[in-house]
Motif scaffolding. Structure first.
Motif, short mmCIF file in Angstrom:
data_model
loop_
_atom_site.label_atom_id
_atom_site.label_comp_id
_atom_site.label_asym_id
_atom_site.label_seq_id
_atom_site.Cartn_x
_atom_site.Cartn_y
_atom_site.Cartn_z
N GLY A 8 0.84 -1.19 0.00
CA GLY A 8 0.00 0.00 0.00
C GLY A 8 0.87 1.23 0.00
N LYS A 9 0.30 2.36 0.35
CA LYS A 9 1.07 3.60 0.36
C LYS A 9 0.69 4.44 1.58
N MET A 10 1.62 5.28 1.95
CA MET A 10 1.42 6.18 3.08
C MET A 10 0.69 7.44 2.61
N VAL A 11 -0.28 7.88 3.40
CA VAL A 11 -1.01 9.11 3.10
C VAL A 11 -0.79 10.09 4.25
N ILE A 12 -0.41 11.32 3.89
CA ILE A 12 -0.14 12.36 4.88
C ILE A 12 -1.04 13.56 4.59
N SER A 13 -1.65 14.07 5.63
CA SER A 13 -2.39 15.33 5.49
C SER A 13 -1.94 16.25 6.62
N SER B 64 -1.28 14.15 10.03
CA SER B 64 -1.99 12.91 10.35
C SER B 64 -1.63 11.89 9.27
N TYR B 65 -1.63 10.63 9.66
CA TYR B 65 -1.13 9.58 8.77
C TYR B 65 -2.13 8.43 8.65
N SER B 66 -2.15 7.84 7.49
CA SER B 66 -2.98 6.66 7.27
C SER B 66 -2.36 5.84 6.15
N ALA B 67 -2.85 4.64 5.98
CA ALA B 67 -2.40 3.75 4.91
C ALA B 67 -3.53 3.60 3.90
N ALA B 68 -3.21 3.70 2.62
CA ALA B 68 -4.21 3.61 1.56
C ALA B 68 -3.79 2.57 0.53
N ASP B 69 -4.75 2.21 -0.34
CA ASP B 69 -4.50 1.24 -1.42
C ASP B 69 -3.92 -0.06 -0.89
N LEU B 70 -4.47 -0.52 0.23
CA LEU B 70 -3.99 -1.76 0.84
C LEU B 70 -4.39 -2.95 -0.01
N ASN B 71 -3.43 -3.72 -0.44
CA ASN B 71 -3.67 -4.80 -1.40
C ASN B 71 -3.88 -6.16 -0.76
N TYR B 72 -3.76 -6.25 0.57
CA TYR B 72 -3.88 -7.56 1.22
C TYR B 72 -4.92 -7.51 2.35
N GLY B 73 -5.88 -6.63 2.22
CA GLY B 73 -6.91 -6.52 3.24
C GLY B 73 -6.62 -5.39 4.20
N PRO B 74 -7.49 -5.18 5.18
CA PRO B 74 -7.32 -4.06 6.12
C PRO B 74 -6.24 -4.34 7.17
N LEU B 75 -5.74 -3.28 7.75
CA LEU B 75 -4.88 -3.42 8.92
C LEU B 75 -5.72 -3.93 10.09
N ALA B 76 -5.07 -4.58 11.04
CA ALA B 76 -5.77 -5.01 12.24
C ALA B 76 -6.32 -3.79 12.98
N ALA B 77 -7.43 -3.98 13.67
CA ALA B 77 -8.09 -2.86 14.34
C ALA B 77 -7.19 -2.19 15.37
N ASP B 78 -6.29 -2.95 15.99
CA ASP B 78 -5.43 -2.37 17.04
C ASP B 78 -4.04 -2.02 16.54
N GLY C 276 5.49 14.74 25.10
CA GLY C 276 4.15 15.31 25.11
C GLY C 276 3.24 14.74 24.04
N GLU C 277 1.97 15.09 24.15
CA GLU C 277 0.95 14.51 23.28
C GLU C 277 1.07 14.96 21.82
N ASP C 278 1.54 16.17 21.59
CA ASP C 278 1.61 16.64 20.21
C ASP C 278 2.56 15.81 19.36
N LEU C 279 3.64 15.31 19.96
CA LEU C 279 4.60 14.48 19.23
C LEU C 279 4.36 12.98 19.43
N ALA C 280 3.40 12.63 20.26
CA ALA C 280 3.16 11.21 20.54
C ALA C 280 2.62 10.49 19.30
N ASP C 281 3.08 9.26 19.11
CA ASP C 281 2.56 8.45 18.01
C ASP C 281 1.72 7.29 18.52
N GLY C 282 1.63 7.15 19.85
CA GLY C 282 0.82 6.09 20.43
C GLY C 282 1.39 4.70 20.27
N GLN C 283 2.63 4.63 19.84
CA GLN C 283 3.21 3.32 19.53
C GLN C 283 4.30 2.97 20.56
#
Length: 529
Positions: A215-220, A240-254, A447-454
């Protein structure tokens, strides 16, 4: 004979005293591994050999402590301040190749090794099978065809920015553990987190012929205004980031997604040579001194799967050595198996059947991986010996004023100016050098502004390793851009400062409270590094 080092001269003249697979369940659950609880507590009981500088006699230890102490005199440059990497510093005129020079104190034979490693670092891998001897094994899914493709001119990566080329930036994928086996792997530092069950540890936007990329990375971006106390207004951009054009199904919910730009390669061997005691001494996980700064030591398993050791490399200090960092990149970014990460299909998962069934580039006469030990040893040596360029304009009055503002604003609480490396290193070029990385190599909550939650190993979703600042002023010269932070959101150094939060909030606010002349001086100082 070992050449005299800058630290030797000072002492002489100083007058005043993965996302990896789980390997195997047997390794993960082996009784020979130390229980994670012993290392998971904030108050880690480090071995005495890691808490004290056993490489120094007591007299030298006291002098090194004084040498490494941040200065309070900003009327003139400090001794050897121009030599950011000690005797290994490159004094060549800064140009686009400023980050590609070898350590200045290498022997003639070591220079040859460096050049061989450089050739392999730049090597373009091809898909299997190929008539090109020992150059196949690419992918099958991948982000880049060579190390140099991400680390452009050995420098800093960047966001796509009006282009589809995201070669020097990718999305890291991760989730928390869901089974006892996965929890054991994380607790025993055999994996920093769990990969997405379909897409693995990172989203790969390229594939060999006949396969579909993941797939590909999408940035807005969203504008976020900031007003200085003096009324000056600037506009930050919040991504903000997301993944698009996923060719093997969706990412896991978590599954979480986190962007990463490639780090500059300079000075890595010197960072590896900092004695553990000096890193541990700067850590304050419980903020016992009450200054609001609670740096934590990163932990990693290390190459021998023994007791956890200090993590030094990667945005979240998840790797302990340059060899580990490079091995993970070979497998994850290029899809090339190696002795530490022997995955012939790279980051492919069991759900990506066609990828797993594709031919690999292993040649038995050379070894049982696509990049056997001789290849990895040369690339590692090259990575260890990319020199830090010499400082510029250290005596300029505006630079000295900016240095004072940097120190008095509290920036040095995390960006530790200098260290004297250990006398005991794997490479004499790195031994007992006075270096100026401007980093404590610790994890800090930004801080939260730079947090990626990972979560990555012991690093939380808002913690990041303090980025070394040496060479940062040559970013545009070398890489042709001025994008900073882990995702390149900052378009210049001032924006990078203003994004600081968490433990760095007070320093950010101190910078913002300066008048414009002093803010400009501080930026000028950073550009001199």
């Amino acid at each position: 004979m070992r050449m005299p080092t800058k630290a030797d001269e000072i002492l002489k003249t100083e007058k005043t005293p993965a996302p990896i697979s789980l390997l195997t369940a047997a390794i993960v659950l082996s009784s020979t591994l130390m229980a994670a609880a012993q290392y998971g507590a904030p108050e880690l009981a480090w071995p005495k050999t890691m808490q004290e500088r056993g490489d120094l006699i007591p007299k030298d230890r006291k002098r090194v402590e004084r040498i490494a102490r941040p200065t309070t005199d900003f009327s003139k440059p400090e001794r050897f301040e121009t030599m950011s990497g000690g005797a290994a510093t490159s004094r060549k005129l800064p140009n686009q190749d400023a980050f590609s020079q070898s350590s200045a104190n290498l022997s003639f034979e070591e220079e040859e090794t460096f050049k061989l490693g450089n050739a392999l670092f730049r090597k373009m891998w091809v898909s299997s099978p190929s008539s090109t001897d020992a150059s196949d094994g690419l992918g099958p899914l991948f982000n880049a065809r060579s190390c140099q493709s991400c680390h452009l001119k050995d420098g800093r990566g960047h966001p796509p920015e009006h282009s589809t080329d995201a070669t020097s930036m990718f999305l890291r994928l991760a989730r928390g553990p869901a089974t006892d086996e996965e929890r054991a792997a994380i607790e025993n530092f055999l994996a920093p987190n769990m990969p997405d069950p379909v897409y693995g540890g990172q989203l790969q936007d390229k594939a060999i012929p006949g396969l579909r990329a993941e797939g590909k990375m999408v940035i807005s971006y969203q504008d976020q205004p900031f007003t200085f106390p003096d009324g000056t207004e600037v506009t930050l951009r919040k991504p903000s980031y997301s993944a698009a054009d996923l060719n093997y199904g969706p990412l896991a919910a978590d599954t979480t997604v986190s962007p990463r730009v490639a780090n500059p390669m300079i000075g890595m061997g010197l960072l590896q040579a900092i004695h553990p005691a000096d890193l541990i001494a700067n850590a304050d996980p419980n903020d016992e001194d009450g200054d609001g700064i609670s740096g934590r030591v990163g932990l990693a398993r290390g190459t021998r799967l023994d007791n956890p050791v200090i993590g030094r490399f990667g945005w979240k200090a998840q790797n302990a050595s340059i060899r580990e960092q490079g091995s993970e990149a070979f497998a994850g970014d290029i899809g090339i198996s190696n002795p530490l990460v022997p995955r012939h299909a790279g980051d492919c998962t069991e759900a990506e059947v066609e990828c797993l069934e594709a031919p690999n580039g292993v040649q038995e006469r050379l070894g049982d991986t696509e990049a056997p030990d001789p290849v990895m040893e040369l690339v590692t040596f090259y990575s260890e010996n990319l020199a830090v360029p010499a400082r510029r304009d250290v005596g300029d009055p505006e630079v000295l004023r900016g240095k004072e503002m940097f120190y008095t604003s509290g920036c040095v609480a995390c960006h530790t100016p200098k260290f004297v490396t250990s006398r005991k290193t794997g490479n004499d070029a790195h031994a007992f050098q006075l270096i100026w990385p401007y980093s404590d190599m610790l994890l800090h909550d930004m801080g939260e502004d730079l947090a990626d939650g990972q979560v990555v190993g012991v690093a939380s979703g808002s913690e990041w390793r303090t980025a070394p600042l040496w060479g940062i002023g040559l970013t545009e010269t070398v890489s042709g851009h001025t994008f900073f932070l882990h995702d390149g959101r900052a378009r210049n150094l001032e924006e990078a400062i203003l994004w600081h939060g968490g433990e760095a909030t007070a320093s950010r606010d101190a910078y913002a409270a300066l008048d414009k002349k002093d803010r400009d001086a501080l930026i000028r100082f950073l550009n001199s590094l």
